[in-house]
Design a protein around this motif. Sequence first.
Motif, PDB file in Angstrom:
ATOM      1  N   ARG A 239      52.007  30.717 -11.909  1.00 31.28           N
ATOM      2  CA  ARG A 239      50.852  30.894 -12.790  1.00 31.28           C
ATOM      3  C   ARG A 239      51.319  31.362 -14.160  1.00 31.28           C
ATOM      4  O   ARG A 239      51.674  32.511 -14.350  1.00 31.28           O
TER       5      ARG A 239
ATOM      6  N   ASN B 244      44.405  36.220 -17.198  1.00 32.26           N
ATOM      7  CA  ASN B 244      45.291  37.021 -16.357  1.00 32.26           C
ATOM      8  C   ASN B 244      45.772  38.305 -17.020  1.00 32.26           C
ATOM      9  O   ASN B 244      46.896  38.734 -16.812  1.00 32.26           O
TER      10      ASN B 244
ATOM     11  N   GLU C  72      44.532  35.133  -7.754  1.00 30.66           N
ATOM     12  CA  GLU C  72      44.556  33.690  -8.026  1.00 30.66           C
ATOM     13  C   GLU C  72      45.825  33.041  -7.480  1.00 30.66           C
ATOM     14  O   GLU C  72      45.778  31.967  -6.872  1.00 30.66           O
TER      15      GLU C  72
ATOM     16  N   ASP D 153      45.642  33.064  -3.635  1.00 35.53           N
ATOM     17  CA  ASP D 153      44.652  32.087  -3.152  1.00 35.53           C
ATOM     18  C   ASP D 153      45.269  30.688  -3.145  1.00 35.53           C
ATOM     19  O   ASP D 153      45.081  29.917  -2.205  1.00 35.53           O
ATOM     20  N   SER D 154      46.009  30.382  -4.178  1.00 33.77           N
ATOM     21  CA  SER D 154      46.639  29.070  -4.289  1.00 33.77           C
ATOM     22  C   SER D 154      47.732  28.872  -3.237  1.00 33.77           C
ATOM     23  O   SER D 154      47.802  27.827  -2.590  1.00 33.77           O
TER      24      SER D 154
END
Length: 126
Positions: free
Chosen positions: A77, A85, A94, A97-98
């Motif tokens: 990310r 962020n 995030e 979750d990915s």
Amino acid sequence: MQIPLQITFHGIDHSDAVETRIREKITKLQVISDRITSCRVVIEVHHRNTSNLHRKGEPFHIRVSLAVPGADLVVKRDPKDIHENEDIFVALREAFDSIERQLKDYAARQRGDVKTRANSGAAAEV
């Protein structure tokens, strides 16, 4: 895991709260798949020299790498927007979750649960 969890902080001081949250997220991933052999998490802040004094903070760059038999699952990310962020816990959520979605897809493929597409070009002829 065969190799202990590695957590690395670059450009940011170590945080016990962040490390605890990461360990919680990894525990959740291990429930999804017990085949994780290693995991590495890197939290990084890129410092930029700017004259903008009103900027609240630097965005967090999160990289999560999972090794599983036959695959390496990676989430990286890198925020495009400087306001994205700025909260480390949002950035972690995030990223995890990915990687969780990737791990679930991997686990489904390993179980043979992945549906194959019907050949759209072949029509049944009577």
